[in-house]
Design a protein around this motif. Structure first.
Motif, PDB file in Angstrom:
ATOM      1  N   GLN A  56       0.799  -1.222   0.000  1.00  0.00           N
ATOM      2  CA  GLN A  56       0.000   0.000   0.000  1.00  0.00           C
ATOM      3  C   GLN A  56       0.838   1.281   0.000  1.00  0.00           C
ATOM      4  O   GLN A  56       0.305   2.358  -0.186  1.00  0.00           O
ATOM      5  N   GLY A  57       2.148   1.134   0.234  1.00  0.00           N
ATOM      6  CA  GLY A  57       2.977   2.331   0.338  1.00  0.00           C
ATOM      7  C   GLY A  57       2.911   2.888   1.738  1.00  0.00           C
ATOM      8  O   GLY A  57       3.855   2.853   2.489  1.00  0.00           O
ATOM      9  N   LYS A  58       1.756   3.429   2.102  1.00  0.00           N
ATOM     10  CA  LYS A  58       1.512   3.905   3.462  1.00  0.00           C
ATOM     11  C   LYS A  58       0.214   3.288   3.957  1.00  0.00           C
ATOM     12  O   LYS A  58      -0.692   3.067   3.176  1.00  0.00           O
ATOM     13  N   ALA A  59       0.155   3.034   5.233  1.00  0.00           N
ATOM     14  CA  ALA A  59      -1.077   2.460   5.764  1.00  0.00           C
ATOM     15  C   ALA A  59      -1.285   2.898   7.204  1.00  0.00           C
ATOM     16  O   ALA A  59      -0.325   3.065   7.955  1.00  0.00           O
ATOM     17  N   THR A  60      -2.535   3.118   7.561  1.00  0.00           N
ATOM     18  CA  THR A  60      -2.845   3.407   8.957  1.00  0.00           C
ATOM     19  C   THR A  60      -2.932   2.078   9.697  1.00  0.00           C
ATOM     20  O   THR A  60      -3.044   1.031   9.072  1.00  0.00           O
ATOM     21  N   SER A  61      -2.876   2.155  11.044  1.00  0.00           N
ATOM     22  CA  SER A  61      -2.946   0.903  11.787  1.00  0.00           C
ATOM     23  C   SER A  61      -4.281   0.211  11.534  1.00  0.00           C
ATOM     24  O   SER A  61      -4.368  -1.002  11.482  1.00  0.00           O
ATOM     25  N   ARG A  62      -5.327   1.018  11.310  1.00  0.00           N
ATOM     26  CA  ARG A  62      -6.638   0.427  11.025  1.00  0.00           C
ATOM     27  C   ARG A  62      -6.615  -0.376   9.718  1.00  0.00           C
ATOM     28  O   ARG A  62      -7.157  -1.468   9.644  1.00  0.00           O
ATOM     29  N   GLU A  63      -5.916   0.187   8.683  1.00  0.00           N
ATOM     30  CA  GLU A  63      -5.832  -0.527   7.404  1.00  0.00           C
ATOM     31  C   GLU A  63      -5.040  -1.824   7.530  1.00  0.00           C
ATOM     32  O   GLU A  63      -5.430  -2.867   7.002  1.00  0.00           O
ATOM     33  N   ILE A  64      -3.905  -1.727   8.256  1.00  0.00           N
ATOM     34  CA  ILE A  64      -3.085  -2.929   8.444  1.00  0.00           C
ATOM     35  C   ILE A  64      -3.891  -3.987   9.197  1.00  0.00           C
ATOM     36  O   ILE A  64      -3.934  -5.149   8.819  1.00  0.00           O
ATOM     37  N   SER A 124       4.041  -2.429  16.795  1.00  0.00           N
ATOM     38  CA  SER A 124       4.943  -1.670  17.664  1.00  0.00           C
ATOM     39  C   SER A 124       6.337  -2.290  17.682  1.00  0.00           C
ATOM     40  O   SER A 124       7.340  -1.596  17.814  1.00  0.00           O
ATOM     41  N   ARG A 125       6.401  -3.618  17.517  1.00  0.00           N
ATOM     42  CA  ARG A 125       7.714  -4.250  17.453  1.00  0.00           C
ATOM     43  C   ARG A 125       8.468  -3.832  16.193  1.00  0.00           C
ATOM     44  O   ARG A 125       9.680  -3.596  16.225  1.00  0.00           O
ATOM     45  N   LEU A 126       7.748  -3.735  15.077  1.00  0.00           N
ATOM     46  CA  LEU A 126       8.377  -3.319  13.820  1.00  0.00           C
ATOM     47  C   LEU A 126       8.837  -1.861  13.892  1.00  0.00           C
ATOM     48  O   LEU A 126       9.864  -1.497  13.321  1.00  0.00           O
ATOM     49  N   VAL A 127       8.078  -1.021  14.615  1.00  0.00           N
ATOM     50  CA  VAL A 127       8.478   0.376  14.799  1.00  0.00           C
ATOM     51  C   VAL A 127       9.747   0.432  15.662  1.00  0.00           C
ATOM     52  O   VAL A 127      10.702   1.144  15.334  1.00  0.00           O
ATOM     53  N   GLU A 128       9.754  -0.356  16.740  1.00  0.00           N
ATOM     54  CA  GLU A 128      10.928  -0.410  17.627  1.00  0.00           C
ATOM     55  C   GLU A 128      12.176  -0.856  16.880  1.00  0.00           C
ATOM     56  O   GLU A 128      13.260  -0.320  17.073  1.00  0.00           O
ATOM     57  N   LYS A 129      11.998  -1.877  16.027  1.00  0.00           N
ATOM     58  CA  LYS A 129      13.121  -2.421  15.263  1.00  0.00           C
ATOM     59  C   LYS A 129      13.576  -1.462  14.171  1.00  0.00           C
ATOM     60  O   LYS A 129      14.599  -1.676  13.525  1.00  0.00           O
ATOM     61  N   GLY A 130      12.772  -0.423  13.924  1.00  0.00           N
ATOM     62  CA  GLY A 130      13.122   0.547  12.887  1.00  0.00           C
ATOM     63  C   GLY A 130      12.722   0.113  11.493  1.00  0.00           C
ATOM     64  O   GLY A 130      13.196   0.670  10.513  1.00  0.00           O
ATOM     65  N   ALA A 131      11.856  -0.893  11.404  1.00  0.00           N
ATOM     66  CA  ALA A 131      11.419  -1.348  10.087  1.00  0.00           C
ATOM     67  C   ALA A 131      10.288  -0.468   9.548  1.00  0.00           C
ATOM     68  O   ALA A 131      10.118  -0.327   8.343  1.00  0.00           O
ATOM     69  N   LEU A 132       9.526   0.130  10.466  1.00  0.00           N
ATOM     70  CA  LEU A 132       8.424   0.997  10.065  1.00  0.00           C
ATOM     71  C   LEU A 132       8.656   2.419  10.568  1.00  0.00           C
ATOM     72  O   LEU A 132       9.149   2.631  11.669  1.00  0.00           O
ATOM     73  N   ASP A 133       8.309   3.374   9.733  1.00  0.00           N
ATOM     74  CA  ASP A 133       8.287   4.784  10.129  1.00  0.00           C
ATOM     75  C   ASP A 133       6.873   5.159  10.561  1.00  0.00           C
ATOM     76  O   ASP A 133       5.910   4.678   9.974  1.00  0.00           O
ATOM     77  N   THR A 134       6.777   6.036  11.560  1.00  0.00           N
ATOM     78  CA  THR A 134       5.439   6.481  11.960  1.00  0.00           C
ATOM     79  C   THR A 134       5.294   7.969  11.739  1.00  0.00           C
ATOM     80  O   THR A 134       6.221   8.733  11.961  1.00  0.00           O
ATOM     81  N   LYS A 136      -4.641   9.892  13.879  1.00  0.00           N
ATOM     82  CA  LYS A 136      -4.249   8.625  13.255  1.00  0.00           C
ATOM     83  C   LYS A 136      -2.733   8.533  13.133  1.00  0.00           C
ATOM     84  O   LYS A 136      -2.038   9.524  12.933  1.00  0.00           O
ATOM     85  N   TYR A 137      -2.248   7.320  13.243  1.00  0.00           N
ATOM     86  CA  TYR A 137      -0.848   7.049  12.954  1.00  0.00           C
ATOM     87  C   TYR A 137      -0.757   6.426  11.573  1.00  0.00           C
ATOM     88  O   TYR A 137      -1.523   5.536  11.237  1.00  0.00           O
ATOM     89  N   ILE A 138       0.181   6.939  10.790  1.00  0.00           N
ATOM     90  CA  ILE A 138       0.364   6.376   9.457  1.00  0.00           C
ATOM     91  C   ILE A 138       1.743   5.720   9.400  1.00  0.00           C
ATOM     92  O   ILE A 138       2.752   6.318   9.784  1.00  0.00           O
ATOM     93  N   TYR A 139       1.755   4.499   8.940  1.00  0.00           N
ATOM     94  CA  TYR A 139       2.992   3.736   8.903  1.00  0.00           C
ATOM     95  C   TYR A 139       3.501   3.600   7.479  1.00  0.00           C
ATOM     96  O   TYR A 139       2.729   3.431   6.545  1.00  0.00           O
ATOM     97  N   SER A 140       4.810   3.694   7.337  1.00  0.00           N
ATOM     98  CA  SER A 140       5.420   3.413   6.041  1.00  0.00           C
ATOM     99  C   SER A 140       6.695   2.614   6.266  1.00  0.00           C
ATOM    100  O   SER A 140       7.291   2.670   7.346  1.00  0.00           O
ATOM    101  N   ALA A 141       7.106   1.874   5.244  1.00  0.00           N
ATOM    102  CA  ALA A 141       8.276   1.005   5.390  1.00  0.00           C
ATOM    103  C   ALA A 141       9.562   1.809   5.238  1.00  0.00           C
ATOM    104  O   ALA A 141       9.646   2.687   4.387  1.00  0.00           O
ATOM    105  N   LYS A 142      10.545   1.533   6.102  1.00  0.00           N
ATOM    106  CA  LYS A 142      11.836   2.223   5.992  1.00  0.00           C
ATOM    107  C   LYS A 142      12.673   1.640   4.882  1.00  0.00           C
ATOM    108  O   LYS A 142      13.414   2.344   4.216  1.00  0.00           O
ATOM    109  N   LEU A 143      12.590   0.329   4.717  1.00  0.00           N
ATOM    110  CA  LEU A 143      13.327  -0.341   3.665  1.00  0.00           C
ATOM    111  C   LEU A 143      12.351  -0.742   2.566  1.00  0.00           C
ATOM    112  O   LEU A 143      11.205  -1.050   2.850  1.00  0.00           O
TER     113      LEU A 143
END
Ligand SMILES: [Zn+2]
Length: 137
Positions: free
Chosen positions: A7-15, A35-45, A51-58
């Motif tokens: 999706q490119g970017k997704a809200t937690s509701r969409e995920i 939250s684990r993926l955010v901690e690991k730095g895999a997701l940007d918030t 709303k929180y919008i998440y996107s992939a760092k890699l």
């Protein structure tokens, strides 16, 4: 991660919606995972209003490259061929995938050694134990 990549970017509701529908996961499980993926730095918030919008760092590709090198780093060099062979046996491949793989192998064959040397840290694999035995003799 694949939901966010798709999706490119997704809200937690969409995920949450996709994973609940497709994987039958509980909302709490998904929240922990996010939250684990955010901690690991895999997701940007990003916060947008409430709303929180998440996107992939890699990118998906970069992350795959990482996991492949991780996997190869975990096994003995001598076993790489066997592991890749297993992966090939189990992978769904198209005719064109196979053509591509054959040309990679053909190229590799030009410079391949007769025997692959082990590069493990001493004591980390059986071949090093054997090598140590030989040296002590
Ligand atoms: Zn080894």
């Amino acid at each position: 991660m694949r939901v966010v990549w798709a999706q490119g970017k997704a809200t937690s509701r969409e995920i949450t919606q996709v994973l609940e529908d497709k994987m039958n996961w509980k909302t709490s499980t998904i929240k922990t995972l996010i939250s684990r993926l955010v901690e690991k730095g895999a997701l940007d918030t990003e916060q947008e209003g409430r709303k929180y919008i998440y996107s992939a760092k890699l990118t998906e590709e970069a992350s795959l490259d990482d996991s492949i090198s991780d996997m190869l780093a975990r096994i003995c060099n001598k076993k790489a061929g066997e592991v890749i062979g297993d992966m090939l046996t189990n992978a769904p491949l198209s005719q064109s995938d196979i053509e591509e793989l054959m040309s990679i192998l053909k190229e590799k064959k030009k410079t391949a050694l007769d025997v692959v040397a082990c590069d493990c840290v001493s004591g980390q694999c059986e071949c090093q134990v054997n090598l140590g035995g030989e040296l002590n003799e």
